[in-house]
Motif scaffolding. Structure first.
Motif, mmCIF file in Angstrom:
data_model
loop_
_atom_site.group_PDB
_atom_site.id
_atom_site.type_symbol
_atom_site.label_atom_id
_atom_site.label_comp_id
_atom_site.label_asym_id
_atom_site.label_seq_id
_atom_site.Cartn_x
_atom_site.Cartn_y
_atom_site.Cartn_z
ATOM 1 N N SER A 19 34.364 36.658 -17.175
ATOM 2 C CA SER A 19 34.511 35.286 -17.629
ATOM 3 C C SER A 19 33.164 34.572 -17.655
ATOM 4 N N HIS A 45 35.335 32.851 -6.166
ATOM 5 C CA HIS A 45 36.648 32.277 -6.481
ATOM 6 C C HIS A 45 36.540 30.952 -7.245
ATOM 7 N N ASN A 49 39.309 31.266 -12.192
ATOM 8 C CA ASN A 49 40.383 30.791 -13.068
ATOM 9 C C ASN A 49 39.875 30.031 -14.286
ATOM 10 N N TRP A 50 38.616 30.263 -14.637
ATOM 11 C CA TRP A 50 38.086 29.611 -15.829
ATOM 12 C C TRP A 50 38.681 30.228 -17.094
ATOM 13 N N PRO A 247 41.552 23.457 -11.456
ATOM 14 C CA PRO A 247 40.642 24.558 -11.093
ATOM 15 C C PRO A 247 39.178 24.262 -11.413
#
Length: 497
Positions: A19, A45, A49-50, A247
């Motif tokens: 990512s 972490h 969640n990108w 996020p």
């Protein structure tokens, strides 16, 4: 991919994360060094969640801006914060006690009675030094706990005039400034005031000053220094906490009022004051309307005893929820220091060392021999500036996590590193002179800490309510008492503050 080589150490580079490999162009390659340092210190972490490029790009940029601000505001940057967090969390997991091995005793100081010869001498000596003083107001708090929606320094100190606390403080500084000008013959002399604000209070403090023409102070003598927050920590591995609802947002928390020392250093204010010939800095809190009654005597004792740090104290009842100033000595290491010991630590420390009964009142006075800390202090400028230079403004820190269970790995809620203004003496050399000046409460201490309901409960426990109404009545009582001391026939009622 990233693999852990040891706790908190992660092997790899930004480009190894798919990512990130795709998102580097979006966030800018100049930010790669910061990202790399975070990932190498166990924070991968943060970016797990990108979304793919083209999705939530504005939120990614906002997160990077937030991380850059956090990096800039903490001495040593985020890596320093993470590494320090791991050390302190290790200590917390093992049940370490910072006071282990120390034996307490009553420190060097002066106990003064208003109107006594010693008090008068201390005040007179302090007034000769006032021209060389500067003032620091710690004002980062809102009045929500009091049921007040504004900033605490805008609270009325009393209802006869409606004068807010900030105006009361400005009036007192101007009065001291007038006396200093008269004594020195320098009509341009100004006593500087620095105000530590927070994100919650900064603009409102500035607006209060501007709308009231700085309450008579010249704008050039007032400096506002804004406290920033630090990252919250989600677990015992010092993982930085991400907002569960977003996020792309780091959870942050206040770092504590010890930041005032860091900000005075990084802003250059202390060095400026040193070059101007300032000798003393008076630190005080946001809602104690009596504090300036103590300033001349406090500075006078500092000069007389050649103290680097001098804490204003009041008589304290055993068990009262206020810290105590103690001299601590470790027989094994010969380490000695004088500093505040929190009330919930003092009882156990005394029982395990010098007093099996714990904190016991003196039969003569009814108070503990260990004086109560008001969090008002006078520092000598020259050694203070030197210590800040040597430490880069870093303050002693602690962490107070609430663990979910006995495994001590998960928290009930995120924690953070904290620092306290009164822990500064931990940085001093062994031979540094640190002491206290004790005055009666009626003349120097009437803080506004509690709403009416909480004040009633505290009064039942300690005899001190510390509410807006009792603080107001204490201001009236102080003036009445002083009139009585100079011979005025007046009825004086001293409330429990």
């Amino acid at each position: 991919m990233y693999g852990a080589s040891a706790r908190g150490q992660v092997v790899g580079t930004v480009a190894d994360v798919l990512s990130w490999k795709d998102n580097l162009e979006t966030i800018g390659s100049q930010r790669r060094a910061l990202i790399d340092s975070l990932i190498r210190n166990g924070q991968e972490h943060l970016f797990a969640n990108w979304a793919a490029p083209g999705v939530d790009d504005d939120k990614k940029l906002d997160m990077m801006t937030q991380l850059e601000k956090l990096e800039e505001s903490y001495p040593g940057g985020l890596v320093e914060y993470i590494q320090r967090s791991k050390q302190l969390l290790d200590t917390a997991q093992s049940g370490g006690n910072a006071l282990a091995g120390f034996t307490p005793s009553v420190p060097t100081g002066e106990r003064l009675t208003v109107g006594s010869k010693k008090f008068t001498q201390s005040e007179a000596l302090g007034m000769t030094e006032v021209a060389h003083a500067a003032f620091v107001l710690v004002a980062g708090g809102l009045g929500e706990r009091l049921g007040f929606s504004g900033i605490k320094v805008s609270l009325p100190s009393e209802l006869v005039t409606g004068k807010p606390f900030l105006q009361l403080y400005a009036d007192n500084i101007l009065a001291l400034q007038d006396r200093a000008r008269e004594a020195s013959g320098d009509n341009e002399l100004r006593l500087p005031l620095a105000i530590m604000t927070s994100g919650d209070t900064h603009q409102r403090t500035l607006d209060l000053l501007n709308s009231n023409h700085y309450f008579g102070l010249h704008p050039s003598q007032v400096s506002l220094i804004k406290q920033q927050k630090v990252p919250a920590l989600s677990d015992a591995d010092a993982h930085i906490a991400v907002d569960p609802e977003n996020p792309y947002k780091i959870q942050t928390k206040p770092h504590g009022h010890g930041d005032v020392h860091t900000l005075l250093h990084t802003s250059g204010i202390v060095d400026k004051w040193l070059k101007e010939g300032r000798r003393w800095i008076m630190f005080f809190q946001d809602t104690n309307g009596l504090i300036f009654q103590a300033v001349p005597a406090l500075i006078g004792v500092s000069r007389d005893l050649n103290l680097e740090v001098n804490t204003l104290t009041v008589p304290r009842r055993p068990g009262e929820p206020v810290g105590s100033i103690c001299h601590l000595r470790n027989a094994e290491t010969r380490h000695q220091l004088t500093l505040n010991v929190e009330y919930n630590q003092l009882e156990g420390l005394l029982k395990s060392t010098v007093s099996p009964e714990g904190d016991v009142a003196s039969p003569e006075t009814g108070f503990s021999p260990y004086p109560g800390n008001t969090n008002a202090l006078v520092f000598r400028v020259e050694p203070y500036a030197k210590i800040l230079q040597n430490t880069g403004g870093r303050m002693p820190e602690f962490v107070n996590p609430k663990f979910k269970d006995e495994s001590k790995t998960a928290f009930k809620k995120p924690t953070r590193l904290e620092c306290m203004m009164q822990d500064y003496p931990r940085l001093l050399e062994r031979d540094a002179r640190v002491g206290f000046t004790q005055l009666e409460r009626w003349v120097c201490f009437a803080a506004v800490k509690n709403n009416a309901a909480d004040a009633a409960k505290q009064f039942e426990k300690t005899g001190f309510a510390e509410s807006a109404s009792t603080a107001e009545s204490s201001i009236y009582a102080m003036h009445s008492k002083k009139l009585e001391l100079i011979g005025v026939d007046i009825q004086v009622f001293l409330p429990n503050t």
